[in-house]
Design a protein around this motif. Structure first.
Motif, PDB file in Angstrom:
ATOM      1  N   VAL A  96       0.421   8.960   7.168  1.00  0.00           N
ATOM      2  CA  VAL A  96       1.682   8.231   7.360  1.00  0.00           C
ATOM      3  C   VAL A  96       2.837   9.186   7.700  1.00  0.00           C
ATOM      4  N   GLU A 119       2.582   1.140   4.703  1.00  0.00           N
ATOM      5  CA  GLU A 119       1.244   1.475   5.206  1.00  0.00           C
ATOM      6  C   GLU A 119       0.580   2.535   4.344  1.00  0.00           C
ATOM      7  N   SER A 135      -2.293   5.735   4.428  1.00  0.00           N
ATOM      8  CA  SER A 135      -2.997   6.658   5.326  1.00  0.00           C
ATOM      9  C   SER A 135      -4.504   6.396   5.238  1.00  0.00           C
ATOM     10  N   ASN A 160       8.055   3.983   4.713  1.00  0.00           N
ATOM     11  CA  ASN A 160       6.775   4.139   5.414  1.00  0.00           C
ATOM     12  C   ASN A 160       5.594   4.010   4.457  1.00  0.00           C
ATOM     13  N   HIS A 161       5.707   4.656   3.292  1.00  0.00           N
ATOM     14  CA  HIS A 161       4.583   4.630   2.348  1.00  0.00           C
ATOM     15  C   HIS A 161       4.432   3.265   1.693  1.00  0.00           C
TER      16      HIS A 161
END
Ligand SMILES: C[S@@+](CC[C@H](N)C(=O)[O-])C[C@H]1O[C@@H](n2cnc3c(N)ncnc32)[C@H](O)[C@@H]1O
Length: 293
Positions: A87, A70, A72, A66-67
């Motif tokens: 995120v 994308e 945050s 996830n990191h």
């Protein structure tokens, strides 16, 4: 979690620009949708990461992915409202939707068969939430199956195997049904739940898969639950609904899940809940539950 206006969505998502012609999206790879090969490549990278970090569990792997994908804050939707979240919070919202989709359906002893489970992250989430149930997942992406086996190989309630919606027989589901029938005194298999999350989406049409293959198994399962992108639920009279329709069409994702389930023999739709969570606000997951009749 901060509210986000539709007007500000282009600041946090490339999709309005791509869909409305401002970007040269038409020529880019992935324009027409994402195939199994692309998923397989992503899962192969995660498999390498898991092998380099043998102490990483399924949540660690998902968090890293996830990191990497994308930064945050990210835009999400819930019931047609838009929000900005970080995120990790987005993943929590998605996990909540996964767990809630089976709430009230599982008494203990059921086997949930997740078709198109990727590498099986959802199996880990569900196994934690429902400790008295078993979880079987399948996917055509070989690296996904390999990663699932790497992460859950020692888990006594999770199994990952090969599966493809396009096959005429769904061996993964058939095996779970047969195991359930052999455990039952009357030879019935009333404790298998058929589940999909974001996997039917990948097909340009699901009519044959649902009405010809899935329907064959309907009377042997306890229920069906789909957390899927359902184009038919996107309103025609809102700007958000129209953007969502355009998104589905541009990516060549299916537009016939609800209609296919409605016309499939032996299936009665119990509930259809629009936009339970949209990790991509233009491509939200809706929840459909059905029962055999
Ligand atoms: C968006 S991912 C969803 C994965 C997982 N269910 C989740 O929610 O994270 C879509 C998945 O559908 C799978 N898929 C694509 N075509 C498929 C097919 N013909 N049969 C089964 N799964 C398929 C892909 O390999 C991929 O793992």
């Amino acid at each position: 979690m901060r509210e986000l206006s539709l007007n500000d969505l282009p600041k946090h998502s490339p999709w309005p620009g791509r869909l409305l012609g401002g970007d040269d999206w038409d020529d880019q790879p992935g324009h027409g949708g994402v195939g199994v090969e692309a998923y397989d490549e992503v899962y192969a990278n995660l498999l390498a990461m898991a092998r380099e970090n043998p102490d990483a569990d399924f949540r660690d792997i998902q968090q890293s992915a996830n990191h990497y994908a994308e930064e945050s804050p990210v835009a999400v939707s819930r019931a047609e409202d838009l929000f900005l979240v970080d995120v990790d919070e987005k993943q929590e919202l998605q996990d909540e939707a996964t767990v809630a989709s089976l709430a009230g359906l599982l008494d203990g002893g059921e086997t949930v068969v997740s078709l198109g489970c990727g590498w099986g992250y959802e199996l880990g989430v569900l196994a934690e939430a429902y400790p008295d149930c078993e979880f079987v997942g399948g996917d055509p992406a070989e690296s996904g199956v390999a990663l699932g086996r790497e992460l859950f190989g020692d888990h006594d309630r999770i199994r990952v195997g090969e599966f493809d919606f396009r096959d005429d027989e769904w061996t993964l589901l058939e095996e779970a049904l047969e195991a359930s029938e052999s455990d039952d005194e009357e030879g019935k298999s009333d404790d298998v739940v058929l589940f999909t999350q974001g996997s039917l989406t990948a097909l340009p049409s699901v009519r044959d898969v649902v009405t010809e293959t899935l329907a064959k198994y309907a009377d042997r399962v306890k229920a069906g639950v789909h957390l899927e992108h359902v184009r038919e639920l996107h309103p025609e009279e809102t700007l958000l609904g129209l953007l969502r329709r355009r998104y589905t069409d541009t990516r060549n994702y299916n537009d016939d899940l609800l209609a296919s389930l409605q016309t499939a023999a032996g299936i009665e739709i119990a509930t259809a809940t629009y936009d339970v969570v949209g990790g991509n606000p233009l491509h939200p997951l809706s929840e459909i539950r059905w029962e055999p009749v």
